[in-house]
Write an enzyme that holds these catalytic residues in place. Structure first.
Site, short mmCIF file in Angstrom:
data_model
loop_
_atom_site.label_atom_id
_atom_site.label_comp_id
_atom_site.label_asym_id
_atom_site.label_seq_id
_atom_site.Cartn_x
_atom_site.Cartn_y
_atom_site.Cartn_z
N LYS A 193 0.65 -5.04 9.21
CA LYS A 193 2.08 -4.46 8.79
C LYS A 193 2.69 -3.55 9.58
O LYS A 193 2.07 -2.58 10.05
CB LYS A 193 1.71 -3.86 7.24
N ASN A 229 8.95 -7.48 3.70
CA ASN A 229 8.97 -6.17 2.89
C ASN A 229 10.17 -5.30 3.12
O ASN A 229 10.61 -5.29 4.12
CB ASN A 229 7.63 -5.22 3.24
N GLY A 230 10.53 -4.39 2.05
CA GLY A 230 11.40 -3.63 2.22
C GLY A 230 12.56 -3.70 1.58
O GLY A 230 13.13 -4.63 1.29
N GLY A 231 12.85 -2.78 0.37
CA GLY A 231 13.84 -2.74 -0.55
C GLY A 231 14.07 -3.89 -1.66
O GLY A 231 14.95 -4.19 -2.09
N PRO A 247 0.88 -1.18 -0.10
CA PRO A 247 0.04 -0.02 -0.05
C PRO A 247 0.84 1.30 -0.04
O PRO A 247 1.65 1.46 0.92
CB PRO A 247 -0.71 -0.03 1.17
N MET A 248 0.64 2.40 -1.08
CA MET A 248 1.38 3.40 -1.14
C MET A 248 0.39 4.58 -1.19
O MET A 248 -0.22 4.50 -2.12
CB MET A 248 2.34 3.22 -2.05
N HIS A 270 8.01 -4.88 7.61
CA HIS A 270 9.07 -4.13 7.05
C HIS A 270 10.36 -4.22 7.63
O HIS A 270 10.56 -4.01 8.73
CB HIS A 270 8.36 -2.47 6.88
N CYS A 273 3.71 3.26 9.33
CA CYS A 273 3.85 4.63 8.81
C CYS A 273 4.43 5.43 9.69
O CYS A 273 4.01 5.65 10.86
CB CYS A 273 2.49 4.93 8.29
N GLY A 288 7.19 -2.96 -2.91
CA GLY A 288 6.72 -1.56 -2.77
C GLY A 288 7.00 -0.80 -4.25
O GLY A 288 6.49 -1.01 -5.37
#
Length: 340
Positions: free
Chosen positions: A154, A225-227, A32-33, A185, A115, A247
């Site tokens: 998340k 998640n992440g990178g 989600p972004m 993340h 976030c 992402g």
């Protein structure tokens, strides 16, 4: 706009016996972004992959309860499987928001505990909740008690001066409340001194710690998640955890999603990038007839032809002519610039 009200569709399906992964139910999702994963973006991404789980932008409980919830929650039926991400820190409000969201038939409802922005911190939303795992557990209860959809969390590894290995206590606490799926993340969030953009890069990634969470809690579904930029990287992670969430790479170079179904053992791949846009023409006509504008749809395509001759002219044609009345002709003219 159609609103799906039918039974939830499965996010994953069992892959064939020759699957290369230890977990035959490995999953892939697009993160989600905010301002990016809109319903137009998700419809576009669905032309690239039938298997990836697509997420909404984060929607706050206040927007759902007090705003025009249809504006935030409606989507096209073709977007399934689809997950709603909620932002909130008050269990009562979360329960009320989930009850409202139920009428839209999401496959999954996710709570944002990652976030780092100042604005959401003030509303006790996002990564600031990492410091209160008992509250997150109560929020999970409120979600689970008000929906039959899958409920997930998340989150980050930790925040500020908390040690990264505090993630074990966080996961254990929320798992005791009944949560089975954690999307991690793989970096800390610094709520003081770094803005959200810096938080995407400055804290170092620690994939090994996410793997360690899976090792300690093998019964839980752990998604990393992440990178993560490529499907090769995704494949490597899937040998250690249950799922991968990609992402910005999925958004900025969306053709990567064309290989996701093959990665997950499904026999589907769009024939070409051009065919992806051509498949969207009926959708564009419907949206224009409903009073919407091409620019809100086409802005998500800008990276589709990355590395292909004519990509720059494709983007320039769209940018220069999206405000004209004959939107379909503009799309066709842009596609004519591509030498695929």
């Amino acid at each position: 706009m159609n609103i799906h009200r039918g039974a939830a569709m499965p996010v994953t399906e069992k892959k064939p016996a020759n699957s290369p992964y230890a977990n035959p139910n490995a999953s892939f999702s697009v993160a989600p972004m905010m301002a990016w994963t809109t319903r137009h973006c998700r419809y576009f991404h669905r032309q690239l992959t039938k298997k990836a789980l697509l997420y909404t932008e984060m929607v706050t409980t206040g927007a759902i309860i007090h705003g025009d919830h249809a504006r935030f929650l409606q989507y096209h039926p073709a977007e399934h499987p689809i997950a709603l991400q909620i932002g909130g820190g008050n269990p009562s409000d979360i329960g009320q928001a989930v009850r409202i969201a139920n009428q839209y038939g999401y496959d999954e409802i996710n709570l944002n505990v990652g976030c780092p922005s100042d604005r959401v911190q003030k509303g006790k939303i996002g990564a600031i909740l990492m410091a209160e795992p008992e509250l997150v557990a109560a929020c999970f209860h409120a979600m689970r008690d008000n929906t039959d959809a899958k409920v997930t969390i998340k989150h980050r590894l930790a925040i500020d001066d908390m040690p990264e290995d505090s993630v074990f206590h966080f996961v254990e606490t929320v798992a005791k409340a009944g949560c089975k799926t954690f999307i991690i993340h793989a970096r800390k969030a610094f709520l003081q001194g770094l803005d959200p953009k810096a938080n995407r890069h400055a804290p170092p990634l620690n994939y090994e710690l996410v793997y360690a969470v899976k090792s300690r809690f093998p019964e839980l579904e752990i998604i990393i998640n992440g990178g993560i930029d490529t499907l090769t990287e995704a494949r490597d992670h899937l040998s250690r955890v249950d799922g991968v969430m990609m992402g910005r790479s999925a958004y900025q170079k969306p053709w990567v999603l064309a290989g996701v179904d093959d990665l997950l053992g499904a026999d589907h791949r769009p024939p070409s990038r051009r065919a992806v846009i051509e498949a969207m023409l009926p959708y564009i006509r419907d949206e224009i007839a409903a009073g919407n504008h091409l620019k809100h749809i086409a802005r998500h395509w800008m990276g589709l032809f990355h590395g292909i001759r004519g990509s720059k002219a494709f983007k320039q044609t769209l940018n220069d002519h999206m405000n004209t009345r004959n939107e379909i002709a503009v799309v066709e003219a842009a596609l004519a610039k591509i030498e695929e």
